[in-house]
Design a protein around this motif. Sequence first.
Motif, PDB file in Angstrom:
ATOM      1  N   TRP A   2       0.709  -1.113   0.034  1.00 37.19           N
ATOM      2  CA  TRP A   2       0.020   0.078  -0.028  1.00 37.19           C
ATOM      3  C   TRP A   2       0.833   1.357  -0.032  1.00 37.19           C
ATOM      4  CZ3 TRP A   2      -5.382   1.479   1.128  1.00 37.19           C
ATOM      5  CH2 TRP A   2      -6.413   0.358   0.590  1.00 37.19           C
ATOM      6  N   LEU A 142      -2.387   2.547   9.005  1.00 37.64           N
ATOM      7  CA  LEU A 142      -2.221   1.301   8.072  1.00 37.64           C
ATOM      8  C   LEU A 142      -2.094  -0.088   8.567  1.00 37.64           C
ATOM      9  CD1 LEU A 142      -1.899   1.376   4.906  1.00 37.64           C
ATOM     10  CD2 LEU A 142       0.685   1.243   5.442  1.00 37.64           C
ATOM     11  N   PHE A 143      -1.186   0.130   9.591  1.00 33.86           N
ATOM     12  CA  PHE A 143      -0.877  -1.391  10.258  1.00 33.86           C
ATOM     13  C   PHE A 143      -2.164  -2.079  10.987  1.00 33.86           C
ATOM     14  CE2 PHE A 143       0.454  -4.194  13.851  1.00 33.86           C
ATOM     15  CZ  PHE A 143       1.346  -4.964  13.504  1.00 33.86           C
ATOM     16  N   LYS A 145      -5.362  -1.355  10.021  1.00 31.78           N
ATOM     17  CA  LYS A 145      -6.214  -1.567   9.037  1.00 31.78           C
ATOM     18  C   LYS A 145      -5.848  -2.985   8.455  1.00 31.78           C
ATOM     19  CE  LYS A 145      -8.036   0.270   4.708  1.00 31.78           C
ATOM     20  NZ  LYS A 145      -7.862   1.071   3.754  1.00 31.78           N
ATOM     21  N   HIS A 146      -4.759  -3.376   8.183  1.00 29.33           N
ATOM     22  CA  HIS A 146      -4.573  -4.521   7.588  1.00 29.33           C
ATOM     23  C   HIS A 146      -4.398  -5.656   8.412  1.00 29.33           C
ATOM     24  CE1 HIS A 146      -3.669  -3.072   3.488  1.00 29.33           C
ATOM     25  NE2 HIS A 146      -3.308  -2.135   3.761  1.00 29.33           N
ATOM     26  N   MET A 147      -3.937  -5.397   9.787  1.00 22.94           N
ATOM     27  CA  MET A 147      -4.290  -6.544  10.705  1.00 22.94           C
ATOM     28  C   MET A 147      -5.670  -6.846  11.195  1.00 22.94           C
ATOM     29  SD  MET A 147      -1.126  -7.458  11.596  1.00 22.94           S
ATOM     30  CE  MET A 147      -1.240  -8.436  13.116  1.00 22.94           C
ATOM     31  N   GLY A 148      -6.513  -5.936  11.007  1.00 24.43           N
ATOM     32  CA  GLY A 148      -7.860  -6.133  11.347  1.00 24.43           C
ATOM     33  C   GLY A 148      -8.150  -5.709  12.864  1.00 24.43           C
ATOM     34  N   ARG A 171     -11.647  -8.902   4.985  1.00 27.00           N
ATOM     35  CA  ARG A 171     -11.439  -7.583   4.649  1.00 27.00           C
ATOM     36  C   ARG A 171     -13.060  -6.819   4.646  1.00 27.00           C
ATOM     37  NH1 ARG A 171      -6.153  -6.708   2.870  1.00 27.00           N
ATOM     38  NH2 ARG A 171      -4.570  -7.436   4.387  1.00 27.00           N
TER      39      ARG A 171
END
Length: 233
Positions: A2, A142-143, A145-148, A171
């Motif tokens: 990203w 960002l972290f 968001k992508h880890m959930g 996602r």
Amino acid sequence: MWLGLDSSDIIRFGTGALLADLGMTSYPSSLTRRPSGLSRRELQEIRKHPGFTGDFLEKIGIEDPVMTRVVLQHHERYDGSGYPRGLAGEGISALARLFAVADVYDAMTSPRPHRPGLPPHLALAEILRSAGTLYDPEMAELFIKHMGVFPVGCMVELTGGGFAIVAAANRDDPLRPVVILLKLKRKLNRSGLAVNPDEDHFIVTLGRWELVDLGSRDGAEFGRIRRGLDHRK
């Protein structure tokens, strides 16, 4: 990806991340694994380890600027309170700011001699709380968001009344991931009453462990994640 990195940069970043704590081998294990923690003087000594790692990479002929910045700057903090040089904000490389978040997440969720690891969702909450001070807010967002919200490994309670461990993220709907269903019973004292009834104290019981996609039609009956549980209890 990203951040717009190409595959070469991602590999260099990842390699730097894996080697970042190599300098810790300069210290005896009795120091780094002591249950009672470190003295102020010992802590100051431990904070030299990024430099030791950088020296080692230089000694074996690795002079890659991406790897070097990740290694030397991953303990720097966004507000300048980190080490070894007290860099702040944009003075820290973007990838080192990203790895600082990943590194502290790993540290908080991993057990240590003096404490158990935090549940993943509580570690993310700590990171979010410190975004803008200790950590670059963009990298922290960002972290997370992508880890959930509930990363893989989280123990959770479902709206359908069951309990599970998150096995894979969704996602499209973070509250309906793939989970491993498990059986829990509330811990009781000798009188048959709940131990600390206002808190979560469970015993995992033997039974069938089932993998369920909560986002699928078959998984709909189990509901979605209601809340995260503290696995230490």
